[in-house]
Design an enzyme around this catalytic site. Structure first.
Site, PDB file in Angstrom:
ATOM      1  CD1 TRP A 289      -2.083  -2.162   1.989  1.00 46.32           C
ATOM      2  CD2 TRP A 289      -2.932  -1.347   0.085  1.00 46.32           C
ATOM      3  NE1 TRP A 289      -3.083  -3.008   1.579  1.00 46.32           N
ATOM      4  CE2 TRP A 289      -3.618  -2.543   0.418  1.00 46.32           C
ATOM      5  CE3 TRP A 289      -3.292  -0.668  -1.083  1.00 46.32           C
ATOM      6  CZ2 TRP A 289      -4.646  -3.064  -0.367  1.00 46.32           C
ATOM      7  CZ3 TRP A 289      -4.313  -1.184  -1.867  1.00 46.32           C
ATOM      8  CH2 TRP A 289      -4.978  -2.363  -1.513  1.00 46.32           C
TER       9      TRP A 289
ATOM     10  CG  ASP B  98      -2.885   4.207   4.169  1.00 48.70           C
ATOM     11  OD1 ASP B  98      -3.905   4.041   4.862  1.00 48.70           O
ATOM     12  OD2 ASP B  98      -2.626   3.508   3.162  1.00 48.70           O
TER      13      ASP B  98
ATOM     14  CE  LYS C 290      -8.109  -3.277   4.244  1.00 46.10           C
ATOM     15  NZ  LYS C 290      -7.225  -2.275   3.683  1.00 46.10           N
TER      16      LYS C 290
HETATM   17  C1  LIG Z   1      -6.700  -1.764   2.329  1.00 50.29           C
HETATM   18  C2  LIG Z   1      -5.706  -0.707   2.376  1.00 50.29           C
HETATM   19  C3  LIG Z   1      -5.665   0.327   1.410  1.00 50.29           C
HETATM   20  C4  LIG Z   1      -6.600   0.361   0.242  1.00 50.29           C
HETATM   21  O1  LIG Z   1      -7.835   0.784   0.636  1.00 50.29           O
HETATM   22  P1  LIG Z   1      -9.016   1.057  -0.430  1.00 50.29           P
HETATM   23  O2  LIG Z   1     -10.037   1.703   0.447  1.00 50.29           O
HETATM   24  O3  LIG Z   1      -9.424  -0.282  -0.934  1.00 50.29           O
HETATM   25  O4  LIG Z   1      -8.515   1.924  -1.487  1.00 50.29           O
HETATM   26  C5  LIG Z   1      -4.724   1.298   1.554  1.00 50.29           C
HETATM   27  N1  LIG Z   1      -3.853   1.300   2.564  1.00 50.29           N
HETATM   28  C6  LIG Z   1      -3.849   0.343   3.504  1.00 50.29           C
HETATM   29  C7  LIG Z   1      -2.859   0.386   4.601  1.00 50.29           C
HETATM   30  C8  LIG Z   1      -4.766  -0.692   3.438  1.00 50.29           C
HETATM   31  O5  LIG Z   1      -4.784  -1.660   4.368  1.00 50.29           O
END
Ligand SMILES: *Cc1c(COP(=O)(O)O)cnc(C)c1O
Length: 354
Positions: free
Chosen positions: A103, A170, A194
């Site tokens: 990611w 993030d 998540k």
């Molecule tokens: C799942 C995830 C993403 C992607 O998320 P989307 O909402 O599907 O774009 C980005 N960063 C991390 C750390 C993730 O676990």
């Protein structure tokens, strides 16, 4: 309680109360005899949902009025692009990124569309088995970007660096899971699916004073300032995911907030890592000191026993334990809503298997 023990990495388990209350709202929202799905997002009842969904985030994170909370579409993936659009100077802009997993690499790729990116630290050549620490971020950068938890590799930043620039993070896979000084960050984002709600909405927390300084023309939907002015209703917001996220956060607040969640998450992770360390059939992919409290990625030491183990956990009512397709092995995601009883079921399976 669910009979299935769901270790899915995302979308993933949410509190039972959230399923029940959001199902009720789909049928009859606030006793209005209308569905949450059919009312206007500008109706009084939904505006109240959005207002509270924004307010509760600041309460839980203990952030003041210098921050704004947004609920946007496009997932964390769109934030990979929105962050540089809003923070990277149009003229000679340069950003620093920490490359700790798939990611993080995705965020780097998007930022490169808009300007210079220095990858100040990377564990890619070691298959992302650790979090690099030997880097410095000086004042020559418009911002520094990191990923607090690496969902696939099962690593987590235990500490965040002191940097001489803005810090964007993030936090998709560990938001609201542990105590963090959120005021260290200028921008935080997280796909809800998540740890804070269903798929379809992304949380953004941004310090207002950092915006509007790039000299860049920003298309409307990508412009945080416009979303702030419109109080997260620049376009029709994803009403159901926002509502279910609010319910999830209300549940978190009721159960003692982030500090209490952290205690529960430490206990769950400890239970599973202790078994992995004790049991000769299993090992983690990553360095011990960087192990994630949220995603426990591990493998079986004797591949020839894999199908026997797979049969055993499936028979115990466990679901979603397969590792990410890029890494293989197993991954037990222990998000806030995962009960320790389910972790115990997995640990018992591993014990019996050995
Ligand atoms: C799942 C995830 C993403 C992607 O998320 P989307 O909402 O599907 O774009 C980005 N960063 C991390 C750390 C993730 O676990």
């Amino acid at each position: 309680m669910n009979k299935i023990h769901n270790f899915s990495a995302g979308p993933c388990i949410l509190p039972q109360e959230v399923y029940e209350k959001s199902a009720e709202a789909v049928l009859n929202f606030n006793g209005s005899e209308l569905s949450l799905l059919e009312i206007s997002h500008r109706s009084k009842d939904f505006v109240a949902v959005m207002d509270e969904a924004r307010a509760i985030v600041k309460r839980l994170m203990k952030l003041g009025d210098e921050y704004e909370v947004l609920y946007l579409g496009g997932g964390a993936s769109l934030q990979f692009l929105m962050v540089p659009f809003n923070l990277l100077k149009a003229d000679g802009g340069k950003a620093a990124y920490l490359d700790t997993g798939t990611w993080a690499a995705g965020a780097i790729k998007e930022a490169k569309y808009l300007g210079d990116v220095d990858v100040v630290g990377s564990s890619k050549k070691d298959n992302y088995a650790y979090i690099p620490t030997d880097y410095i971020v000086g004042s020559g950068y418009d911002y520094f970007h990191c990923t607090s938890n690496n969902t696939i590799y099962g690593t987590q930043m235990k500490e965040f660096p002191e940097v001489d620039t803005l810090m964007a993070c993030d936090m998709s896979s560990d938001i609201f899971s542990r105590k963090i000084d959120f005021s260290k960050f200028d921008l935080i984002y997280a796909g809800a699916q998540k740890n804070m709600g269903p798929a379809g909405v992304t949380l953004v927390v941004v310090k207002k004073s950092i915006l509007g300084k790039t000299g860049r023309t920003i298309p409307s939907y990508l412009n945080y300032q416009l979303h702030i002015e419109k109080e997260s209703m620049l376009n029709t917001p994803p009403v159901f995911p926002v509502y279910a996220s609010l319910l999830t956060l209300q549940q978190l607040e009721k159960n003692g907030g982030i500090a209490a969640a952290e205690q529960r998450n430490i206990a769950k992770a400890q239970l599973l890592y202790d078994e992995i360390d004790r049991n000769p059939y299993f090992e983690t992919f990553c360095r011990n000191e960087d192990r994630s409290l949220m995603n426990v990625s591990f493998k079986i030491t004797d591949e020839s026993r894999k199908s026997a183990f797979d049969e055993a956990w499936k028979a115990a009512g466990i679901s979603g334990l397969n590792g990410h397709r890029s890494l293989g092995g197993y991954r037990a995601s222990l998000y806030n809503a995962m009960p320790i009883e389910s972790v115990q079921v997995l640990v018992d399976v591993m014990k019996n298997f050995a």
